[in-house]
Design a protein around this motif. Structure first.
Motif, PDB file in Angstrom:
ATOM      1  N   ALA A 158       0.306  -1.404  -0.001  1.00 23.48           N
ATOM      2  CA  ALA A 158       0.091  -0.482   0.149  1.00 23.48           C
ATOM      3  C   ALA A 158       0.594   0.937  -0.197  1.00 23.48           C
ATOM      4  CB  ALA A 158      -1.258  -0.553   1.207  1.00 23.48           C
ATOM      5  N   LEU A 159       1.564   1.215   1.150  1.00 22.69           N
ATOM      6  CA  LEU A 159       2.623   2.372   1.206  1.00 22.69           C
ATOM      7  C   LEU A 159       3.600   2.371  -0.270  1.00 22.69           C
ATOM      8  CD1 LEU A 159       3.392   2.383   5.058  1.00 22.69           C
ATOM      9  CD2 LEU A 159       2.266   3.627   3.475  1.00 22.69           C
ATOM     10  N   VAL A 160       3.936   1.741  -1.188  1.00 23.52           N
ATOM     11  CA  VAL A 160       4.644   1.877  -2.002  1.00 23.52           C
ATOM     12  C   VAL A 160       4.530   2.046  -3.060  1.00 23.52           C
ATOM     13  CG1 VAL A 160       5.245   0.726  -4.218  1.00 23.52           C
ATOM     14  CG2 VAL A 160       6.481   0.168  -2.186  1.00 23.52           C
ATOM     15  N   VAL A 161       2.429   1.881  -3.017  1.00 25.91           N
ATOM     16  CA  VAL A 161       1.280   2.699  -4.177  1.00 25.91           C
ATOM     17  C   VAL A 161       1.183   4.130  -3.645  1.00 25.91           C
ATOM     18  CG1 VAL A 161      -0.285   2.449  -4.803  1.00 25.91           C
ATOM     19  CG2 VAL A 161       0.635   0.208  -4.717  1.00 25.91           C
ATOM     20  N   VAL A 162       1.261   4.171  -2.881  1.00 26.86           N
ATOM     21  CA  VAL A 162       1.294   5.328  -2.075  1.00 26.86           C
ATOM     22  C   VAL A 162       2.031   6.776  -2.582  1.00 26.86           C
ATOM     23  CG1 VAL A 162       1.432   7.229   0.211  1.00 26.86           C
ATOM     24  CG2 VAL A 162      -0.586   4.988  -0.093  1.00 26.86           C
ATOM     25  N   GLY A 163       4.075   6.053  -2.486  1.00 25.46           N
ATOM     26  CA  GLY A 163       5.008   6.567  -2.878  1.00 25.46           C
ATOM     27  C   GLY A 163       4.890   6.989  -4.769  1.00 25.46           C
ATOM     28  N   TYR A 164       4.434   6.701  -5.184  1.00 28.35           N
ATOM     29  CA  TYR A 164       4.438   6.789  -6.639  1.00 28.35           C
ATOM     30  C   TYR A 164       3.284   7.406  -6.517  1.00 28.35           C
ATOM     31  CZ  TYR A 164       3.079   5.578 -11.465  1.00 28.35           C
ATOM     32  OH  TYR A 164       3.057   6.315 -13.014  1.00 28.35           O
ATOM     33  N   VAL A 165       1.896   7.734  -5.904  1.00 29.57           N
ATOM     34  CA  VAL A 165       0.603   8.288  -6.496  1.00 29.57           C
ATOM     35  C   VAL A 165       1.722   9.365  -6.256  1.00 29.57           C
ATOM     36  CG1 VAL A 165      -1.009   9.475  -5.307  1.00 29.57           C
ATOM     37  CG2 VAL A 165      -0.893   6.739  -6.527  1.00 29.57           C
ATOM     38  N   ALA A 166       2.063   9.732  -4.703  1.00 30.73           N
ATOM     39  CA  ALA A 166       2.437  11.217  -4.431  1.00 30.73           C
ATOM     40  C   ALA A 166       3.650  11.309  -5.199  1.00 30.73           C
ATOM     41  CB  ALA A 166       2.939  11.382  -2.557  1.00 30.73           C
ATOM     42  N   GLY A 167       4.510  10.838  -5.918  1.00 30.33           N
ATOM     43  CA  GLY A 167       6.136  11.382  -6.788  1.00 30.33           C
ATOM     44  C   GLY A 167       5.502  11.635  -7.718  1.00 30.33           C
ATOM     45  N   ARG A 168       4.255  11.118  -8.087  1.00 32.12           N
ATOM     46  CA  ARG A 168       3.705  11.893  -9.763  1.00 32.12           C
ATOM     47  C   ARG A 168       3.550  13.225  -9.436  1.00 32.12           C
ATOM     48  NH1 ARG A 168       6.835  10.264 -13.337  1.00 32.12           N
ATOM     49  NH2 ARG A 168       4.576  10.293 -14.640  1.00 32.12           N
ATOM     50  N   VAL A 169       3.137  13.843  -8.587  1.00 32.08           N
ATOM     51  CA  VAL A 169       2.513  15.684  -8.283  1.00 32.08           C
ATOM     52  C   VAL A 169       3.601  16.198  -9.217  1.00 32.08           C
ATOM     53  CG1 VAL A 169       1.633  17.442  -6.987  1.00 32.08           C
ATOM     54  CG2 VAL A 169       0.940  14.826  -6.597  1.00 32.08           C
TER      55      VAL A 169
END
Length: 170
Positions: A80-91
């Motif tokens: 879950a937090l790997v996916v969160v890191g990807y989503v937040a990093g794409r901002v």
């Protein structure tokens, strides 16, 4: 990634985990506590980008999975937090995020991260909860994370900005 940056990220993850498991466990709302590890990963993603945030998300998620009293299969929070890191990093990285974009990013990441965790539990039957209970947990987690954003994210983002080398204009 420099050794200092990695060490600060690891210490931040340990601090977030300890606060989440000790202090905030006494403030739970319907058994749900704010996810400080998720907020740390979002802050890292907004400042350092997706790659750094995904690595930090994996480490912080694995620590969450293994920290007592873990009552779920290991790896669910890491995913879950790997996916969160990807989503937040794409901002968008070329401009400094505004307060509104930071809160919106936290809300989106909280929803996505908690949903990934809940859905993996549903698929793996670990523990068996109904969809209604899962939706309630997702909603409460989102509210908790958004409420703590003004207090946590400025500190996290400031720490990661201080560790970012000055960019040379092209």
């Amino acid at each position: 990634m420099t050794l200092v940056r990695a060490l600060v990220a690891f210490v931040g993850a340990v601090l977030a985990l300890v606060l989440q498991m000790t202090f905030f466990s006494h403030l739970s709302w319907a058994g749900v506590v704010p996810n400080l590890c998720l907020l740390l990963v979002v802050g890292a993603g907004l400042v350092r980008g997706a790659e750094f945030a995904m690595v930090l998300g994996f480490v912080a998620g694995l620590m969450l999975d293994l920290a007592p009293p873990a009552d779920h299969l290991a790896g669910r929070w890491a995913l879950a937090l790997v996916v969160v890191g990807y989503v937040a990093g794409r901002v968008r990285q070329d401009v400094r995020p505004t307060a509104v974009s930071v809160v919106a990013t936290v809300a989106a990441c909280s929803f996505v991260g908690t949903s990934v965790f809940a859905l993996t539990g549903l698929v793996l039957r670990d523990p068996v909860l109904g969809v209604g209970e899962l939706l309630q947990v997702i909603g409460i987690a989102l509210v908790w994370d958004v409420l703590l954003t003004p207090f946590v994210l400025p500190l996290v983002m400031g720490a990661f900005r201080r560790l970012q080398p000055n960019r040379v204009p092209a």
